[in-house]
Scaffold this motif. Structure first.
Motif, PDB file in Angstrom:
ATOM      1  N   UNK A 250      -1.049  25.133  -5.098  1.00  0.00           N
ATOM      2  CA  UNK A 250      -1.560  23.795  -4.852  1.00  0.00           C
ATOM      3  C   UNK A 250      -2.590  23.787  -3.727  1.00  0.00           C
ATOM      4  N   UNK A 251      -3.495  22.800  -3.780  1.00  0.00           N
ATOM      5  CA  UNK A 251      -4.465  22.616  -2.697  1.00  0.00           C
ATOM      6  C   UNK A 251      -3.899  21.719  -1.596  1.00  0.00           C
ATOM      7  N   UNK A 252      -2.731  21.141  -1.829  1.00  0.00           N
ATOM      8  CA  UNK A 252      -2.073  20.293  -0.840  1.00  0.00           C
ATOM      9  C   UNK A 252      -1.391  21.171   0.216  1.00  0.00           C
ATOM     10  N   UNK A 253      -1.059  20.588   1.365  1.00  0.00           N
ATOM     11  CA  UNK A 253      -0.317  21.362   2.374  1.00  0.00           C
ATOM     12  C   UNK A 253       0.983  21.919   1.783  1.00  0.00           C
ATOM     13  N   UNK A 254       1.368  23.072   2.252  1.00  0.00           N
ATOM     14  CA  UNK A 254       2.526  23.776   1.704  1.00  0.00           C
ATOM     15  C   UNK A 254       3.804  22.938   1.777  1.00  0.00           C
TER      16      UNK A 254
ATOM     17  N   UNK B 201       4.599  19.091 -12.206  1.00  0.00           N
ATOM     18  CA  UNK B 201       4.076  18.735 -10.892  1.00  0.00           C
ATOM     19  C   UNK B 201       2.580  18.510 -11.053  1.00  0.00           C
ATOM     20  N   UNK B 202       2.117  17.358 -10.576  1.00  0.00           N
ATOM     21  CA  UNK B 202       0.712  16.964 -10.705  1.00  0.00           C
ATOM     22  C   UNK B 202       0.039  17.035  -9.341  1.00  0.00           C
ATOM     23  N   UNK B 203      -1.114  17.692  -9.290  1.00  0.00           N
ATOM     24  CA  UNK B 203      -1.913  17.758  -8.068  1.00  0.00           C
ATOM     25  C   UNK B 203      -3.171  16.911  -8.160  1.00  0.00           C
ATOM     26  N   UNK B 204      -3.569  16.561  -9.383  1.00  0.00           N
ATOM     27  CA  UNK B 204      -4.768  15.745  -9.585  1.00  0.00           C
ATOM     28  C   UNK B 204      -4.422  14.495 -10.384  1.00  0.00           C
TER      29      UNK B 204
ATOM     30  N   UNK C 145      -9.413  13.483  -9.678  1.00  0.00           N
ATOM     31  CA  UNK C 145      -9.527  13.675  -8.226  1.00  0.00           C
ATOM     32  C   UNK C 145      -8.150  14.051  -7.679  1.00  0.00           C
ATOM     33  N   UNK C 146      -8.096  14.641  -6.487  1.00  0.00           N
ATOM     34  CA  UNK C 146      -6.789  15.023  -5.942  1.00  0.00           C
ATOM     35  C   UNK C 146      -5.896  13.805  -5.685  1.00  0.00           C
ATOM     36  N   UNK C 147      -4.623  13.966  -6.000  1.00  0.00           N
ATOM     37  CA  UNK C 147      -3.639  12.941  -5.644  1.00  0.00           C
ATOM     38  C   UNK C 147      -3.425  12.997  -4.137  1.00  0.00           C
TER      39      UNK C 147
END
Length: 185
Positions: free
Chosen positions: A27-31, A55-58, A64-66
């Motif tokens: 993921x591009x979100x914080x760990x 699991x959705x990241x966008x 666009x990113x969530x």
């Protein structure tokens, strides 16, 4: 010289710990937010018998990113029945000479992982609702269209807020976007 390899006296990592450490880099979100989503998905699958978890990241609306990773899945039974739908189901059952609501098909739900110590505001919830659709996307586009047609009562966005405490306890609350007609008891 210290090594990172576990000695024979150290316990092996649990299945959840292994899942969290191997999946967090996707993921591009914080760990910590990704691990929180994985922990909630694990709990939904193994404690509450949800299926087809993703699991959705966008955002499914504009890619666009969530604001944070979100989970979607299908609970074992419907979580919320709109009051007008409830009345229609009761009328249908009465006309057929039966009592109760009958069999109500479960719907795919959005789940918003959070931690108990986080401070949520209406603005933060609005940011989440802005990025999600009324129904989470499924893996199959035909199934998506079928789900949308089946429940004409689902017109407001909603998420299940999954709040995790330090002791790994998770509580779930249904949150709607805007004002919703109260349920009939």
């Amino acid at each position: 010289m210290a090594t990172n390899a576990p000695s024979s006296n150290e316990p092996q990592p649990s299945a959840l710990q292994t899942l969290l450490t191997t999946s967090a880099s996707d993921s591009s979100h914080p760990q910590h937010l990704t691990q929180l989503a994985l922990q909630v998905a694990h709990n939904l699958e193994h404690q509450h018998l949800w299926t087809d978890l993703r699991i959705h990241n966008t955002s499914p609306l504009d890619s666009s990113p969530l604001p944070r990773p979100m989970v979607s899945g299908i609970p074992p039974q419907r979580l919320y029945i709109h009051p007008d739908e409830q009345i229609a189901l009761l009328h249908t059952q009465k006309a057929q000479g039966r009592t109760g609501l009958g069999e109500v098909k479960a719907e795919r739900e959005w789940v918003l992982p959070s931690h108990l110590r986080e401070k949520w505001s209406l603005r933060r919830f609005a940011d989440v609702f802005e990025k999600v659709g009324v129904m989470p996307p499924s893996n199959d586009e035909e199934e998506d269209e079928e789900e949308q047609q089946v429940n004409k009562w689902r017109s407001k966005k909603r998420v299940v807020l999954a709040t995790v405490d330090d002791d790994s306890t998770i509580v779930y609350y249904i949150i709607h976007d805007g004002i919703v007609k109260p349920r009939q008891n």
